[in-house]
Design a protein around this motif. Structure first.
Motif, PDB file in Angstrom:
ATOM      1  N   SER A 109       0.827  -1.222   0.000  1.00  0.00           N
ATOM      2  CA  SER A 109       0.000   0.000   0.000  1.00  0.00           C
ATOM      3  C   SER A 109       0.856   1.265   0.000  1.00  0.00           C
ATOM      4  O   SER A 109       0.541   2.257   0.648  1.00  0.00           O
ATOM      5  CB  SER A 109      -0.941   0.010   1.213  1.00  0.00           C
ATOM      6  OG  SER A 109      -1.872  -1.021   1.113  1.00  0.00           O
ATOM      7  N   SER A 110       1.952   1.216  -0.707  1.00  0.00           N
ATOM      8  CA  SER A 110       2.837   2.380  -0.794  1.00  0.00           C
ATOM      9  C   SER A 110       2.908   2.833  -2.244  1.00  0.00           C
ATOM     10  O   SER A 110       2.724   2.046  -3.160  1.00  0.00           O
ATOM     11  CB  SER A 110       4.235   2.017  -0.289  1.00  0.00           C
ATOM     12  OG  SER A 110       5.142   3.069  -0.530  1.00  0.00           O
ATOM     13  N   TYR A 310     -10.716  -3.277  -1.049  1.00  0.00           N
ATOM     14  CA  TYR A 310      -9.744  -2.968  -2.093  1.00  0.00           C
ATOM     15  C   TYR A 310      -8.438  -2.468  -1.483  1.00  0.00           C
ATOM     16  O   TYR A 310      -8.425  -1.833  -0.428  1.00  0.00           O
ATOM     17  CB  TYR A 310     -10.300  -1.912  -3.049  1.00  0.00           C
ATOM     18  CG  TYR A 310     -11.593  -2.320  -3.719  1.00  0.00           C
ATOM     19  CD1 TYR A 310     -11.594  -2.923  -4.972  1.00  0.00           C
ATOM     20  CD2 TYR A 310     -12.820  -2.126  -3.089  1.00  0.00           C
ATOM     21  CE1 TYR A 310     -12.787  -3.306  -5.590  1.00  0.00           C
ATOM     22  CE2 TYR A 310     -14.015  -2.506  -3.687  1.00  0.00           C
ATOM     23  CZ  TYR A 310     -13.994  -3.092  -4.927  1.00  0.00           C
ATOM     24  OH  TYR A 310     -15.163  -3.460  -5.536  1.00  0.00           O
ATOM     25  N   THR A 311      -7.359  -2.762  -2.198  1.00  0.00           N
ATOM     26  CA  THR A 311      -6.048  -2.271  -1.780  1.00  0.00           C
ATOM     27  C   THR A 311      -5.748  -0.980  -2.531  1.00  0.00           C
ATOM     28  O   THR A 311      -5.433  -0.993  -3.721  1.00  0.00           O
ATOM     29  CB  THR A 311      -4.945  -3.309  -2.077  1.00  0.00           C
ATOM     30  OG1 THR A 311      -5.246  -4.514  -1.382  1.00  0.00           O
ATOM     31  CG2 THR A 311      -3.591  -2.783  -1.617  1.00  0.00           C
ATOM     32  N   ILE A 312      -5.880   0.132  -1.821  1.00  0.00           N
ATOM     33  CA  ILE A 312      -5.613   1.444  -2.404  1.00  0.00           C
ATOM     34  C   ILE A 312      -4.451   2.061  -1.641  1.00  0.00           C
ATOM     35  O   ILE A 312      -4.477   2.139  -0.409  1.00  0.00           O
ATOM     36  CB  ILE A 312      -6.851   2.369  -2.307  1.00  0.00           C
ATOM     37  CG1 ILE A 312      -8.068   1.702  -2.951  1.00  0.00           C
ATOM     38  CG2 ILE A 312      -6.570   3.704  -2.968  1.00  0.00           C
ATOM     39  CD1 ILE A 312      -9.341   2.485  -2.806  1.00  0.00           C
ATOM     40  N   LEU A 317      -5.359   7.147  -1.459  1.00  0.00           N
ATOM     41  CA  LEU A 317      -6.462   7.093  -0.506  1.00  0.00           C
ATOM     42  C   LEU A 317      -6.692   8.449   0.163  1.00  0.00           C
ATOM     43  O   LEU A 317      -7.829   8.800   0.495  1.00  0.00           O
ATOM     44  CB  LEU A 317      -6.180   6.024   0.549  1.00  0.00           C
ATOM     45  CG  LEU A 317      -7.334   5.622   1.461  1.00  0.00           C
ATOM     46  CD1 LEU A 317      -8.488   5.058   0.637  1.00  0.00           C
ATOM     47  CD2 LEU A 317      -6.865   4.607   2.501  1.00  0.00           C
ATOM     48  N   SER A 318      -5.628   9.215   0.337  1.00  0.00           N
ATOM     49  CA  SER A 318      -5.771  10.529   0.968  1.00  0.00           C
ATOM     50  C   SER A 318      -6.582  11.502   0.109  1.00  0.00           C
ATOM     51  O   SER A 318      -7.048  12.530   0.591  1.00  0.00           O
ATOM     52  CB  SER A 318      -4.384  11.125   1.273  1.00  0.00           C
ATOM     53  OG  SER A 318      -3.690  11.431   0.066  1.00  0.00           O
ATOM     54  N   HIS A 319      -6.748  11.169  -1.191  1.00  0.00           N
ATOM     55  CA  HIS A 319      -7.521  12.018  -2.103  1.00  0.00           C
ATOM     56  C   HIS A 319      -8.881  11.412  -2.430  1.00  0.00           C
ATOM     57  O   HIS A 319      -9.536  11.830  -3.375  1.00  0.00           O
ATOM     58  CB  HIS A 319      -6.747  12.220  -3.416  1.00  0.00           C
ATOM     59  CG  HIS A 319      -5.381  12.783  -3.230  1.00  0.00           C
ATOM     60  ND1 HIS A 319      -4.283  12.318  -3.934  1.00  0.00           N
ATOM     61  CD2 HIS A 319      -4.921  13.765  -2.423  1.00  0.00           C
ATOM     62  CE1 HIS A 319      -3.211  12.993  -3.566  1.00  0.00           C
ATOM     63  NE2 HIS A 319      -3.568  13.868  -2.656  1.00  0.00           N
ATOM     64  N   GLY A 349      -3.051   3.565  -8.722  1.00  0.00           N
ATOM     65  CA  GLY A 349      -2.459   4.634  -7.921  1.00  0.00           C
ATOM     66  C   GLY A 349      -2.365   5.931  -8.695  1.00  0.00           C
ATOM     67  O   GLY A 349      -2.016   5.947  -9.868  1.00  0.00           O
ATOM     68  N   ASP A 350      -2.704   7.016  -8.031  1.00  0.00           N
ATOM     69  CA  ASP A 350      -2.673   8.345  -8.660  1.00  0.00           C
ATOM     70  C   ASP A 350      -2.252   9.376  -7.624  1.00  0.00           C
ATOM     71  O   ASP A 350      -3.014  10.293  -7.287  1.00  0.00           O
ATOM     72  CB  ASP A 350      -4.066   8.670  -9.232  1.00  0.00           C
ATOM     73  CG  ASP A 350      -4.081   9.938 -10.064  1.00  0.00           C
ATOM     74  OD1 ASP A 350      -3.032  10.263 -10.650  1.00  0.00           O
ATOM     75  OD2 ASP A 350      -5.131  10.600 -10.121  1.00  0.00           O
TER      76      ASP A 350
END
Length: 380
Positions: A109-110, A310-312, A317-319, A349-350
């Motif tokens: 998750s990084s 889900y693995t975000i 995730l902060s957005h 990831g974004d």
């Protein structure tokens, strides 16, 4: 966005812009990355110095060494360092612990890693040059900032010349459109080749017989489209094709990459899947999922109903509220293709919200185009 035509070709325009920037009399920092765009920028400035049009004492060339670079990129940096030092310019080679985007750390998750991270010298992918700058007062701890933030702080006493081009992405087009380039002052950035297309870049390289990193040819042979030939650090969002090529052709380098990033093997398994925002036809057939997924329902489930399934990655995730806002405000006008991009962007990831920003524009542009088409059809 207003586009202004000119009677100058892009090469003539770039030389005028560079000449005008140097005419300010302040320090000029030329960003060099070993990529095709910065290669053109470097050669333009270098030839203008040789012809006496520019003062080399004003110039400092900066190279941010991202550690995970192809050998031919490193070779290009050495070559251009010699060129610029030979004409009296400065060349700063930075090997600093910057935070970098990573697209292959989904399992942890990084979405980031740290270049030249202190304490991990035994797994660095290569040794830094003896003359490299390994410390900066602007960087207080490893991973404090990315290199873009560092450059803005460290080079604020001059003007940065950057080889950014609008043809590469909508985000870059917007960046240029919002830049008042007629009023560039100390601390600002300037983009002399912003209006060059890919064909202009490769034509410039061809006509001057410039030596460019071999990896471009290898990626092209591996099936990367010409307009997608972009070099970045190994774990960046455009590096997965290159990692596949390395795994197949360079065992020694691949071993060093895996020591540095144990999850690199994911590229070999899932490069053509949603994990890396790609889905080839063959993969879809094998997994029996092509054209069968309801991406709108998946986005709703991921964003609102069961996000815990889900693995975000934490940066994305902060957005998450921004993504939820996009889903709500475009509900009813977004299409399956938009929801597919949304779903894959969240899983892939974004961290810099590039996909999110582009989606806002794409959804509304497609909606407006659809309305016009319907109106035209109604007239007939």
């Amino acid at each position: 966005m207003k586009v202004v035509e000119s009677n100058l070709n892009v090469l003539q325009a770039a030389k005028i812009r560079i000449r005008n920037v140097f005419a300010n009399g302040c320090k000029i920092y030329l960003s060099f990355s070993s990529g095709k765009d910065s290669l053109c920028m470097a050669n333009l400035v270098y030839e203008m110095i040789l012809s006496g049009e520019l003062d080399p004492k004003q110039l400092t060339v900066t190279f941010i060494d991202e550690e995970g670079l192809y050998p031919s990129m490193v070779d290009a940096a050495y070559r251009w360092r010699r060129n610029f030092l030979s004409v009296g310019a400065k060349f700063l080679w930075f090997c600093l612990p910057f935070k970098q985007v990573s697209v292959i750390d989904h399992l942890s998750s990084s979405e980031s890693w740290i270049t030249w991270e202190p304490g991990k010298e035994d797994v660095w992918m290569r040794k830094p040059p003896d003359f490299a700058i390994m410390y900066s007062p602007y960087l207080h701890y490893a991973g404090e900032m990315n290199y873009q933030t560092f450059c803005s702080k460290a080079f604020s006493d001059g003007i940065q010349l950057v080889g950014l081009r609008t043809a590469e992405s909508l985000t870059r087009f917007k960046c240029i459109a919002n830049t008042k380039m007629e009023r560039i002052t100390r601390g600002g950035k300037f983009y002399p080749i912003y209006d060059w297309k890919d064909s202009d870049v490769w034509l410039y390289i061809k006509e001057r017989n410039l030596e460019f990193p071999e990896i471009y040819m290898r990626l092209y042979e591996a099936g990367v489209r010409k307009n997608a030939l972009r070099l970045c650090a190994f774990f960046g969002d455009c590096g997965t094709q290159g990692l596949r090529w390395i795994a197949e052709t360079d065992n020694d380098l691949w071993e060093r990459i895996q020591r540095r990033e144990p999850n690199a093997y994911l590229v070999l398994l899932y490069w053509d899947s949603e994990m890396f925002r790609r889905t080839t036809r063959k993969r879809g057939e094998l997994e029996e999922e092509s054209e069968k997924k309801d991406y709108k329902a998946l986005c709703k489930d991921l964003l609102f109903l069961h996000p815990e399934r889900y693995t975000i990655a934490k940066d994305t995730l902060s957005h998450i509220e921004h993504w939820r806002g996009l889903f709500i405000k475009t509900y009813g006008i977004a299409e399956q293709k938009h929801y597919k991009t949304m779903y894959e962007g969240l899983l892939y990831g974004d961290p810099k919200m590039r996909i999110l920003r582009i989606l806002w524009t794409t959804i509304y542009n497609d909606h407006n185009a659809r309305i016009k088409e319907e109106q035209n059809h109604g007239k007939h």
